[in-house]
Design a protein around this motif. Sequence first.
Motif, PDB file in Angstrom:
ATOM      1  N   ALA A  66       0.827  -1.206   0.000  1.00 33.46           N
ATOM      2  CA  ALA A  66       0.000   0.000   0.000  1.00 33.46           C
ATOM      3  C   ALA A  66       0.862   1.257   0.000  1.00 33.46           C
ATOM      4  N   ASP A  67       2.032   1.178   0.621  1.00 36.23           N
ATOM      5  CA  ASP A  67       3.024   2.252   0.567  1.00 36.23           C
ATOM      6  C   ASP A  67       4.274   1.690  -0.109  1.00 36.23           C
ATOM      7  N   ALA A  68       4.179   1.499  -1.392  1.00 38.02           N
ATOM      8  CA  ALA A  68       5.217   0.789  -2.143  1.00 38.02           C
ATOM      9  C   ALA A  68       6.488   1.621  -2.267  1.00 38.02           C
ATOM     10  N   PRO A  69       7.603   1.170  -1.690  1.00 33.00           N
ATOM     11  CA  PRO A  69       8.848   1.935  -1.797  1.00 33.00           C
ATOM     12  C   PRO A  69       9.390   1.981  -3.213  1.00 33.00           C
ATOM     13  N   CYS A  70       9.098   0.973  -4.011  1.00 30.75           N
ATOM     14  CA  CYS A  70       9.552   0.972  -5.407  1.00 30.75           C
ATOM     15  C   CYS A  70       8.909   2.123  -6.174  1.00 30.75           C
ATOM     16  N   MET A  71       7.651   2.385  -5.871  1.00 33.88           N
ATOM     17  CA  MET A  71       6.920   3.455  -6.552  1.00 33.88           C
ATOM     18  C   MET A  71       7.512   4.813  -6.202  1.00 33.88           C
ATOM     19  N   THR A  72       7.832   4.993  -4.925  1.00 36.39           N
ATOM     20  CA  THR A  72       8.428   6.251  -4.477  1.00 36.39           C
ATOM     21  C   THR A  72       9.814   6.457  -5.077  1.00 36.39           C
ATOM     22  N   ALA A  73      10.561   5.343  -5.203  1.00 38.63           N
ATOM     23  CA  ALA A  73      11.943   5.437  -5.675  1.00 38.63           C
ATOM     24  C   ALA A  73      12.053   5.637  -7.177  1.00 38.63           C
ATOM     25  N   CYS A  74      11.031   5.281  -7.920  1.00 43.62           N
ATOM     26  CA  CYS A  74      11.114   5.349  -9.382  1.00 43.62           C
ATOM     27  C   CYS A  74      11.110   6.799  -9.854  1.00 43.62           C
ATOM     28  N   PRO A  75      12.179   7.270 -10.492  1.00 43.13           N
ATOM     29  CA  PRO A  75      12.267   8.678 -10.891  1.00 43.13           C
ATOM     30  C   PRO A  75      11.405   9.029 -12.095  1.00 43.13           C
ATOM     31  N   SER A  76      10.944   8.032 -12.833  1.00 41.32           N
ATOM     32  CA  SER A  76      10.178   8.318 -14.050  1.00 41.32           C
ATOM     33  C   SER A  76       8.678   8.128 -13.871  1.00 41.32           C
ATOM     34  N   GLY A  77       8.265   7.719 -12.667  1.00 34.73           N
ATOM     35  CA  GLY A  77       6.844   7.502 -12.440  1.00 34.73           C
ATOM     36  C   GLY A  77       6.284   6.300 -13.173  1.00 34.73           C
ATOM     37  N   ALA A  78       7.143   5.334 -13.495  1.00 34.76           N
ATOM     38  CA  ALA A  78       6.698   4.164 -14.245  1.00 34.76           C
ATOM     39  C   ALA A  78       5.914   3.178 -13.396  1.00 34.76           C
ATOM     40  N   ILE A  79       6.037   3.291 -12.065  1.00 33.07           N
ATOM     41  CA  ILE A  79       5.375   2.347 -11.168  1.00 33.07           C
ATOM     42  C   ILE A  79       4.216   3.051 -10.473  1.00 33.07           C
ATOM     43  N   SER A  80       3.060   2.412 -10.499  1.00 27.72           N
ATOM     44  CA  SER A  80       1.882   2.995  -9.872  1.00 27.72           C
ATOM     45  C   SER A  80       1.055   1.909  -9.201  1.00 27.72           C
ATOM     46  N   ARG A  81       0.380   2.293  -8.133  1.00 25.83           N
ATOM     47  CA  ARG A  81      -0.560   1.387  -7.461  1.00 25.83           C
ATOM     48  C   ARG A  81      -1.953   1.810  -7.872  1.00 25.83           C
ATOM     49  N   GLN A  82      -2.664   0.909  -8.509  1.00 22.67           N
ATOM     50  CA  GLN A  82      -3.927   1.271  -9.108  1.00 22.67           C
ATOM     51  C   GLN A  82      -5.110   0.928  -8.203  1.00 22.67           C
ATOM     52  N   GLU A  83      -6.310   1.313  -8.611  1.00 18.38           N
ATOM     53  CA  GLU A  83      -7.488   1.186  -7.767  1.00 18.38           C
ATOM     54  C   GLU A  83      -7.792  -0.252  -7.379  1.00 18.38           C
ATOM     55  N   ASP A  84      -7.342  -1.203  -8.170  1.00 17.94           N
ATOM     56  CA  ASP A  84      -7.607  -2.613  -7.841  1.00 17.94           C
ATOM     57  C   ASP A  84      -6.585  -3.183  -6.869  1.00 17.94           C
ATOM     58  N   GLY A  85      -5.676  -2.330  -6.361  1.00 15.71           N
ATOM     59  CA  GLY A  85      -4.712  -2.756  -5.351  1.00 15.71           C
ATOM     60  C   GLY A  85      -3.414  -3.300  -5.894  1.00 15.71           C
ATOM     61  N   ILE A  86      -3.279  -3.406  -7.201  1.00 18.89           N
ATOM     62  CA  ILE A  86      -2.083  -3.995  -7.801  1.00 18.89           C
ATOM     63  C   ILE A  86      -1.081  -2.901  -8.176  1.00 18.89           C
ATOM     64  N   VAL A  87       0.182  -3.126  -7.821  1.00 22.96           N
ATOM     65  CA  VAL A  87       1.270  -2.232  -8.199  1.00 22.96           C
ATOM     66  C   VAL A  87       1.810  -2.713  -9.548  1.00 22.96           C
ATOM     67  N   ARG A  88       1.768  -1.831 -10.536  1.00 15.85           N
ATOM     68  CA  ARG A  88       2.156  -2.219 -11.890  1.00 15.85           C
ATOM     69  C   ARG A  88       3.267  -1.323 -12.415  1.00 15.85           C
ATOM     70  N   ILE A  89       4.022  -1.871 -13.375  1.00 17.62           N
ATOM     71  CA  ILE A  89       5.111  -1.141 -14.030  1.00 17.62           C
ATOM     72  C   ILE A  89       4.715  -0.846 -15.472  1.00 17.62           C
ATOM     73  N   ASP A  90       4.836   0.400 -15.887  1.00 20.05           N
ATOM     74  CA  ASP A  90       4.580   0.786 -17.271  1.00 20.05           C
ATOM     75  C   ASP A  90       5.867   0.573 -18.063  1.00 20.05           C
ATOM     76  N   PRO A  91       5.886  -0.426 -18.941  1.00 17.56           N
ATOM     77  CA  PRO A  91       7.133  -0.720 -19.664  1.00 17.56           C
ATOM     78  C   PRO A  91       7.572   0.407 -20.596  1.00 17.56           C
ATOM     79  N   ASP A  92       6.641   1.246 -20.999  1.00 18.01           N
ATOM     80  CA  ASP A  92       6.985   2.336 -21.916  1.00 18.01           C
ATOM     81  C   ASP A  92       7.612   3.522 -21.195  1.00 18.01           C
ATOM     82  N   THR A  93       7.456   3.556 -19.874  1.00 17.05           N
ATOM     83  CA  THR A  93       7.971   4.675 -19.093  1.00 17.05           C
ATOM     84  C   THR A  93       9.214   4.313 -18.288  1.00 17.05           C
ATOM     85  N   CYS A  94       9.436   3.020 -18.060  1.00 14.26           N
ATOM     86  CA  CYS A  94      10.575   2.563 -17.260  1.00 14.26           C
ATOM     87  C   CYS A  94      11.883   3.080 -17.845  1.00 14.26           C
TER      88      CYS A  94
END
Length: 217
Positions: A66-94
Amino acid sequence: MTTPSPHWQMAVDLERCIGCHACSVACKVENDIELGVFRTRVLYHDHGAFPETRRSFLPTLCMQCADAPCMTACPSGAISRQEDGIVRIDPDTCDKWESCIKACPYGALHIDPVQKIADKCDFCSHRLEQSMTPACVEACPADVLIFGDINDDQSPVSRFYQRHGSELKGLRVERGTRPQVRYRGVGTVTPQAAVDKLPDGRAHDPVDYEIDQWASR
């Protein structure tokens, strides 16, 4: 009355795990994971003294924090936690900085050796879109992985919470990540020492699943 959107969660019943690695194999096949990297692992932990020895198992994957450190650490905003509770990586933004790997206290992320972008478990989101369970859940012969919509009182994970809620623990909760994968049997079936030896800030090594013994072999 409006039906709430799904909020996916998983529980892991360590009392049932037999260390067969069916979850790891199913995950690699379903998600076309390259050799040497994993989204799902089963770690071994040997404890006791001969002749009273025992091997315990600890299935690990992304905790969908719920407080994903990977999301905070990602400088490009490629990682997000979505409404369904899943933390996902956007391959186009990584941006391939690997800062997400260093931030994760569970060793849940890796760099795909072919695509050269960060990768991790997303509960087989492509299967969820087809009303299917994650591949690891379907493949497990011992019903170790309990999955479902926590907003549905009759889902497998909700019923498991109702029966065993007081027994469930998150891993490394002291890190403030608020992990959404909960375990039954930490400290009883599987010693806390096994959790303490999870990779921290690095991906799993492909030969380190026998975490207690490998360094001395």
